[in-house]
Design a protein around this motif. Structure first.
Motif, short mmCIF file in Angstrom:
data_model
loop_
_atom_site.label_atom_id
_atom_site.label_comp_id
_atom_site.label_asym_id
_atom_site.label_seq_id
_atom_site.Cartn_x
_atom_site.Cartn_y
_atom_site.Cartn_z
N HIS A 5 3.40 -11.73 -11.45
CA HIS A 5 2.69 -10.93 -10.09
C HIS A 5 3.81 -11.46 -9.05
O HIS A 5 2.32 -13.17 -9.31
CB HIS A 5 1.82 -10.33 -10.64
CG HIS A 5 2.02 -9.14 -9.18
ND1 HIS A 5 1.30 -9.94 -8.35
CD2 HIS A 5 2.18 -8.14 -9.24
CE1 HIS A 5 1.36 -8.65 -6.63
NE2 HIS A 5 1.60 -7.21 -8.00
N HIS A 58 3.38 -11.55 -5.11
CA HIS A 58 3.21 -11.28 -3.25
C HIS A 58 3.97 -11.70 -2.66
O HIS A 58 3.54 -13.27 -2.39
CB HIS A 58 1.65 -11.04 -3.70
CG HIS A 58 1.41 -10.09 -2.24
ND1 HIS A 58 -0.02 -9.87 -2.25
CD2 HIS A 58 2.34 -9.72 -1.72
CE1 HIS A 58 0.05 -8.98 -1.30
NE2 HIS A 58 1.46 -9.04 -1.27
N GLN A 71 7.26 -7.93 -7.01
CA GLN A 71 6.12 -6.67 -7.46
C GLN A 71 5.30 -6.45 -6.13
O GLN A 71 5.22 -5.57 -6.25
CB GLN A 71 4.99 -7.28 -7.98
CG GLN A 71 5.78 -7.81 -9.51
CD GLN A 71 6.68 -8.74 -9.64
OE1 GLN A 71 6.09 -9.73 -9.48
NE2 GLN A 71 7.54 -8.52 -10.40
N GLU A 72 5.56 -7.53 -4.75
CA GLU A 72 4.47 -6.46 -3.67
C GLU A 72 4.89 -7.11 -2.47
O GLU A 72 5.19 -8.15 -2.05
CB GLU A 72 2.69 -6.97 -4.19
CG GLU A 72 2.13 -6.10 -3.52
CD GLU A 72 0.55 -6.63 -3.75
OE1 GLU A 72 -0.10 -6.05 -2.48
OE2 GLU A 72 0.43 -7.26 -4.68
N THR A 105 3.97 -8.16 1.54
CA THR A 105 3.15 -7.25 2.78
C THR A 105 3.90 -7.32 3.84
O THR A 105 3.79 -8.71 3.87
CB THR A 105 1.70 -8.42 2.70
OG1 THR A 105 0.55 -7.50 1.10
CG2 THR A 105 1.06 -7.74 3.85
N ASN A 125 2.85 -2.83 1.34
CA ASN A 125 1.74 -2.02 1.78
C ASN A 125 2.15 -2.69 3.20
O ASN A 125 2.92 -2.76 3.78
CB ASN A 125 1.20 -3.67 1.77
CG ASN A 125 0.77 -3.89 0.31
OD1 ASN A 125 0.11 -2.99 -0.73
ND2 ASN A 125 0.82 -5.80 0.25
N GLN A 165 -7.28 -11.24 1.11
CA GLN A 165 -7.33 -12.48 0.63
C GLN A 165 -7.63 -13.25 -0.50
O GLN A 165 -8.18 -13.65 -1.64
CB GLN A 165 -5.49 -13.67 0.76
CG GLN A 165 -4.53 -12.36 0.01
CD GLN A 165 -3.86 -12.13 -0.86
OE1 GLN A 165 -3.58 -12.20 -1.98
NE2 GLN A 165 -3.54 -10.66 -0.49
N ASP A 185 0.20 -14.55 -11.35
CA ASP A 185 -0.32 -13.88 -9.84
C ASP A 185 0.27 -14.93 -9.12
O ASP A 185 -0.51 -15.99 -9.14
CB ASP A 185 -1.38 -13.44 -9.90
CG ASP A 185 -1.71 -11.88 -11.03
OD1 ASP A 185 -0.67 -11.94 -12.14
OD2 ASP A 185 -2.99 -11.85 -11.28
N VAL A 193 1.36 -15.93 -4.84
CA VAL A 193 1.35 -15.32 -3.23
C VAL A 193 1.70 -16.28 -2.22
O VAL A 193 1.51 -17.57 -2.18
CB VAL A 193 -0.15 -14.33 -2.47
CG1 VAL A 193 0.23 -14.25 -0.79
CG2 VAL A 193 -1.31 -14.05 -3.87
#
Length: 237
Positions: free
Chosen positions: A77, A79, A104-105, A107, A144, A156, A185, A187
């Motif tokens: 994942h 982000h 997947q994400e 912001t 987001n 976070q 995961d 970020v």
């Protein structure tokens, strides 16, 4: 075979009716007819094969023939927290290519040196949907709402993920492959054209983000963000 994005569909449906817009596109533009087959994606991992049983230009009815759930589900994942570029088309380019490569994400993060403070999510989501369809992906990346870097870091604090920040200040950095391990995961923070401020970089590192290098060249925001996506995809290949 033609692909349609149908977020309203459910795996238990035997039949499904396309929206008026999609029906018009299927029948009037693509010239599809009864017994023609198409593919559908729901954005949640469902990949459907369907046959047209009523080629109506306003409410085309489909019979679901086959369903594949968790279609090409990613093993990680990612982000991406990226400062929107002054020229929004550059940010849209990033969203398109990142969706194709694998993210997947996303912001949009507003920092001290950001020249763009707002984004239009409806427009950006249309870019994501088009890229998802073009690359035959069944999972739609989550976009987001835009938020300040301070609020993002607070959000976070409770997130268990491997975290990194790419910035241009000369300091000790590692390559992404040295920081991240496969099937996790992640970020990644990417700053604006003017980069993060020294104070922001310090605050982010104190929040657990590891400084990374994306190479010797000085990259544009959208290029740095896409490079990060590609490196993560290669790490998890």
């Amino acid at each position: 075979m033609h692909l349609f994005y149908t977020p309203e569909i459910e795996s238990h449906f035997a039949n499904f009716i396309l929206t008026e817009e999609e029906s018009k596109h299927a029948i009037r533009v693509l010239r599809l007819a009864n017994r023609d087959q198409i593919h559908l994606i729901d954005g949640r991992g469902g990949f459907y094969r369907a046959e047209i049983i009523d080629a109506h230009p306003k409410r085309t009815t489909l019979q679901i023939i086959e369903i594949q759930e968790a279609f090409q589900k990613p093993s990680y994942h990612l982000h991406m927290a990226v400062a929107p570029t002054k020229n929004i088309e550059r940010f849209e380019w990033f969203l398109e290519k990142a969706t194709e490569v694998g993210v997947q994400e996303i912001t949009p993060v507003i920092s001290e040196h950001s020249e763009r403070k707002e984004v239009k999510p409806d427009r950006l989501n249309k870019v994501i949907v088009a890229a998802m369809k073009q690359s035959y992906k069944a999972y739609m990346p989550k976009l987001n709402p835009a938020m300040t870097l301070t609020n993002f870091l607070k959000q976070q604090e409770q997130v268990s993920a491997q975290k990194a920040i790419a910035h241009c200040v000369d300091s000790e950095k590692q390559y992404l492959s040295q920081v991240f391990t496969p099937q996790q995961d992640y970020v990644i923070l990417i700053g604006p054209e003017g980069d993060f401020s020294t104070e922001e970089i310090g605050k982010t590192i104190s929040s657990g983000f590891v400084p990374i290098s994306l190479g010797e060249a000085r990259l544009r925001t959208e290029t740095a963000a896409l490079t990060s996506c590609v490196e993560v995809a290669l790490l998890n290949r």
